[in-house]
Design a protein around this motif. Structure first.
Motif, PDB file in Angstrom:
ATOM      1  N   PHE A 126       0.811  -1.266   0.040  1.00 41.31           N
ATOM      2  CA  PHE A 126       0.018  -0.097  -0.123  1.00 41.31           C
ATOM      3  C   PHE A 126       0.820   1.173   0.021  1.00 41.31           C
ATOM      4  O   PHE A 126       0.679   2.166  -0.632  1.00 41.31           O
ATOM      5  CB  PHE A 126      -0.904  -0.147   1.277  1.00 41.31           C
ATOM      6  N   GLY A 127       2.166   1.008   0.593  1.00 36.94           N
ATOM      7  CA  GLY A 127       2.813   2.415   0.642  1.00 36.94           C
ATOM      8  C   GLY A 127       3.470   2.380  -0.470  1.00 36.94           C
ATOM      9  O   GLY A 127       3.540   3.954  -1.301  1.00 36.94           O
ATOM     10  N   LEU A 128       3.698   1.677  -1.367  1.00 40.76           N
ATOM     11  CA  LEU A 128       4.288   1.804  -2.711  1.00 40.76           C
ATOM     12  C   LEU A 128       3.062   2.512  -3.692  1.00 40.76           C
ATOM     13  O   LEU A 128       3.539   3.372  -4.510  1.00 40.76           O
ATOM     14  CB  LEU A 128       4.654   0.271  -3.427  1.00 40.76           C
ATOM     15  N   ALA A 172       0.729   4.121  -2.535  1.00 37.71           N
ATOM     16  CA  ALA A 172       0.461   5.694  -2.137  1.00 37.71           C
ATOM     17  C   ALA A 172       1.504   6.607  -2.681  1.00 37.71           C
ATOM     18  O   ALA A 172       1.174   7.682  -3.010  1.00 37.71           O
ATOM     19  CB  ALA A 172       0.142   5.712  -0.533  1.00 37.71           C
ATOM     20  N   LEU A 173       2.701   6.082  -2.684  1.00 33.91           N
ATOM     21  CA  LEU A 173       3.690   6.891  -2.940  1.00 33.91           C
ATOM     22  C   LEU A 173       3.692   7.380  -4.445  1.00 33.91           C
ATOM     23  O   LEU A 173       3.915   8.360  -4.873  1.00 33.91           O
ATOM     24  CB  LEU A 173       5.135   6.326  -2.765  1.00 33.91           C
ATOM     25  N   ALA A 178       0.970  10.120  -4.959  1.00 32.20           N
ATOM     26  CA  ALA A 178       1.246  11.100  -4.442  1.00 32.20           C
ATOM     27  C   ALA A 178       2.282  12.067  -5.259  1.00 32.20           C
ATOM     28  O   ALA A 178       2.397  13.307  -5.216  1.00 32.20           O
ATOM     29  CB  ALA A 178       1.813  10.857  -2.975  1.00 32.20           C
ATOM     30  N   ILE A 179       3.151  11.412  -6.157  1.00 36.72           N
ATOM     31  CA  ILE A 179       4.136  12.083  -6.848  1.00 36.72           C
ATOM     32  C   ILE A 179       3.611  12.167  -8.371  1.00 36.72           C
ATOM     33  O   ILE A 179       3.276  11.290  -9.058  1.00 36.72           O
ATOM     34  CB  ILE A 179       5.547  11.497  -6.930  1.00 36.72           C
ATOM     35  N   PRO A 180       3.355  13.451  -8.666  1.00 32.37           N
ATOM     36  CA  PRO A 180       2.768  13.704 -10.098  1.00 32.37           C
ATOM     37  C   PRO A 180       3.690  13.321 -11.274  1.00 32.37           C
ATOM     38  O   PRO A 180       3.036  12.856 -12.211  1.00 32.37           O
ATOM     39  CB  PRO A 180       2.463  15.281 -10.388  1.00 32.37           C
ATOM     40  N   ARG A 181       4.964  13.515 -11.333  1.00 32.96           N
ATOM     41  CA  ARG A 181       5.766  13.348 -12.513  1.00 32.96           C
ATOM     42  C   ARG A 181       6.188  11.675 -12.437  1.00 32.96           C
ATOM     43  O   ARG A 181       6.765  11.088 -11.466  1.00 32.96           O
ATOM     44  CB  ARG A 181       7.078  14.191 -12.318  1.00 32.96           C
ATOM     45  N   THR A 225       9.994  10.461 -12.076  1.00 32.42           N
ATOM     46  CA  THR A 225      10.074  10.604 -10.501  1.00 32.42           C
ATOM     47  C   THR A 225       9.456   9.528  -9.567  1.00 32.42           C
ATOM     48  O   THR A 225      10.035   8.969  -8.636  1.00 32.42           O
ATOM     49  CB  THR A 225       9.753  12.141  -9.879  1.00 32.42           C
ATOM     50  N   ALA A 280      11.235   7.059  -7.362  1.00 29.97           N
ATOM     51  CA  ALA A 280      10.948   6.955  -5.672  1.00 29.97           C
ATOM     52  C   ALA A 280      10.368   5.658  -5.250  1.00 29.97           C
ATOM     53  O   ALA A 280      10.953   5.152  -4.219  1.00 29.97           O
ATOM     54  CB  ALA A 280       9.870   8.030  -5.464  1.00 29.97           C
TER      55      ALA A 280
END
Lengths: 183, 221, 250
Positions: C143-145, C147-148, C151-154, C157, C161
């Motif tokens: 879930f962390g992967l 969600a991350l 959260a990051i638009p580009r 990137t 991440a």
């Protein structure tokens, strides 16, 4: 963002990058500074000094403390063969006119003063290539002429500079590259 | 590099004292809430004290991590950090070291007070401090990876918790079990070795991950 | 004949992958269909009931393959993370993107079937024992992967991440697993280990083995199909994609 961009910047030259908002001026400078890894193509540049749109000056620290950190960290990073920083922190602060507020935390200084502190970093850096993103932002007339003079001196001393700017940069305007159409 | 960075971070932290004090105040507020929730049942409270302390330490650490890179990210110093830091992991280590001094180390120093409030047996306090001393560096190091990944994310606080807390689990388990064993009068060293081992592993690997993550996050602007 | 280096290089090229992967997909999809069809029918209908657990044990024919995949997929993600960060392989980023939801669902399935099995066997839906807890942690890591990335638009990137996070997670999984299992354990030992023959009679474990292999084929088929989609999505503007789509439509 760019296609077929080929840029050769010899020592002693300054090139100004122009173009409408969103045409990629900042991206080009960040690329040259090595802050983006995912370009396709090659960049053969020495380590460069980079002044971004954010001045890179911590608001909690005074100009002196900011510059001392930059100088120490930069010197230890320079490695073998790189010329040592030419100026001391005091000289750099005097050059940008910050002697009077050298001990005040930067958060309490004006925008223009913070930009000047950021500019003073350039004078401390031993690196020969300067990448300046909108170096004239928030500066008064005297500050703007100061930037022009710094760049001239730097190039005269065998350095090179690449600036992104909307405003004229004085004598350095001769060499300009124009980035077309925004996204 | 380490010295220059450490000095700078230390100055920053000294200028923004609220950022150090808030997580510590949070820790003690948490202790107070738990003590109230147990309603004066000292025996039950002291039985659960190791777990309470460790969970609060995890959360307090998380709170101070959120601002580890944020300020530098906002004023552009983080870009300079990436360009200057040679080798990057040494500079990262200096940054995390300062963060640990004002959270993990401060918490360790204040632990006897928390233990007192939770009516832990006094004999267990030195071991609680040892466990905290060995475990908290791992929290700071692993948390820094999450902080570096989420620094460009607006309102990254909850996301940070989501990324980092599962990784904290081994520290929680070994920390609580060692503390509980010593509080119960058993001399258990195994978990303490595990804590130390985990911290050493985090110390070796996570600075590289943090350096990579900081670079990645900077692409966003 | 391709040298390994050429193969490696080409595997990183979306165009080459898209051209070559259609038969691979068909092969894995057929294998998955046959194996899972046979294995599930065999396990659920024909294998003898357990002398203690009766018919309820049959849920292992779903539970065990799901639990296997739940861990394997995360290791695949960690490997993809290394490929992306070290060799800048575009395909690795697509693996990282598409396999996170798959891992999330398969882990949820493993937890759900475990709970359903736990009720008649242990008398409880949920118990914080070693393996259930570490599977739950795995769910949070997935879930962390997810969600991350949200959260990051580009996209580039976000991919890198997630790669860092997946690598950190992969290193931590064994530690988390060990610590949790050491803490307390109620779960029965692993059904299959590589070193010892299973304690179950062959009529019971043979269909399980078929199901596990089938589940991996399903994973491979799903991976290839999702990657083909991702290639089309990301390289949508390129001329070769238009040509390929036109050729397929004709």
């Amino acid at each position: 963002m760019f296609r077929n961009l080929n840029l050769d910047l010899p020592a002693g030259r300054c090139v100004v990058v122009r173009g409408p908002n969103g045409s990629g001026k900042s991206t080009l400078l960040r690329l040259a500074a090595g802050l983006y890894p995912d370009y396709e193509g090659g960049i053969e540049a020495a380590d460069a000094f980079y002044l971004g749109q954010k001045p890179g000056i911590s608001g909690l620290l005074s100009p002196r403390e900011n510059l001392q950190w930059y100088r120490r960290a930069g010197l230890s990073a320079g490695g073998a063969g790189s010329p040592r920083a030419k100026r001391s922190v005091d000289e750099a602060m005097a050059a940008v006119g910050l002697e009077a507020c050298s001990e005040i935390p930067c958060a309490r200084l004006s925008q223009g003063q913070q930009r000047r502190a950021g500019l003073a970093r350039a004078l401390l850096s031993p690196l020969r290539l300067w990448l300046l993103d909108e170096p004239l932002t928030a500066l008064d007339a005297q500050g703007r002429s100061l930037v022009g003079r710094f760049i001239e001196d730097h190039c005269a001393g065998g350095g090179a500079a690449m600036c992104a700017s909307h405003q004229p940069l004085g004598a350095m305007d001769s060499a300009a590259i124009e980035l077309g159409g925004g996204r | 590099m380490f010295a220059a960075q450490f000095r700078r971070e230390w100055l920053c932290v000294a200028r923004a004292r609220d950022e150090i004090l808030n997580p510590l105040a949070f820790l003690f507020l948490g202790v107070l809430l738990f003590a109230m929730a147990f309603g004066g049942d000292d025996e039950a409270l002291s039985a659960y004290a190791p777990g309470i302390v460790w969970v609060l330490v995890l959360l307090a650490n998380l709170m101070s991590l959120e601002i580890l890179f944020r300020r530098d990210f906002e004023d552009g110093t983080l870009e300079q950090f990436v360009l200057l830091a040679r080798p990057p992991f040494v500079a990262v280590l200096a940054k995390v070291a300062v963060q640990w001094c004002v959270t993990g180390f401060a918490i360790t120093a204040l632990a006897p007070l928390a233990a007192l409030m939770l009516s832990m047996p006094p004999e267990a306090v030195p071991m609680l401090m040892l466990c905290l001393l060995l475990g908290t560096p791992a929290l700071s190091l692993l948390g820094a990876v999450g902080a570096a990944l989420t620094v460009g994310v607006r309102k990254g606080g909850v996301l940070l918790a989501l990324l980092v807390l599962p990784l904290y689990l081994p520290v929680l388990i070994f920390g609580v079990s060692a503390t509980a064993a010593w509080a119960g009068g058993a001399a258990e060293w195994a978990q303490i070795y595990w804590l130390a081992g985990f911290t050493m592993l985090a110390l070796t690997l996570s600075p590289f991950a943090v350096a990579a993550a900081v670079k990645i996050s900077l692409e966003e602007c | 004949m391709l040298t390994f280096k050429q193969f490696w290089h080409r595997l990183g090229s979306p165009k080459w992958f898209y051209r070559m992967s259609r038969p691979w997909f068909v092969a894995f999809a057929v294998a998955a269909g046959v194996l899972l069809g046979v294995g599930l029918a065999w396990g659920l209908a024909f294998a003898p009931p357990d002398y203690q657990q009766g018919d309820s044990f049959r849920i292992i024919y779903v539970h065990v393959p799901a639990a296997f995949l739940a861990q394997s997929v995360y290791i695949v993600l960690g490997a993809a993370g290394v490929l992306l960060l070290v060799w800048r392989m575009k395909m690795a980023d697509m693996v990282l993107e598409t396999m996170v939801p798959f891992g999330l669902w398969i882990t949820a399935l493993a937890l759900f079937t475990g709970a359903v099995w736990g009720r008649p066997t242990w008398g409880t839906w949920w118990e914080f024992d070693g393996r259930t807890t570490s599977t739950l942690v795995l769910l949070f890591l997935y879930f962390g992967l997810y969600a991350l990335r949200q959260a990051i638009p580009r996209a580039e990137t976000a991919g890198r991440a997630c790669a860092v996070l997946a690598i950190v997670g992969t290193i931590n999984i064994p530690i988390i697993k060990y610590s949790v299992e050491w803490w307390t354990t109620l779960h029965q030992g692993a059904t299959f280990t590589l070193t010892e023959p299973p304690a179950m009679p062959p009529v019971m474990w043979a269909p399980l083995l078929v199901n596990v292999v089938g589940a991996y084929c399903l994973f491979a088929a799903n991976l290839i199909a999702q990657l083909r989609n991702a290639v089309l999505r990301r390289e949508g503007g390129a001329q070769w994609v238009r040509d390929a789509v036109a050729a397929e439509a004709a």
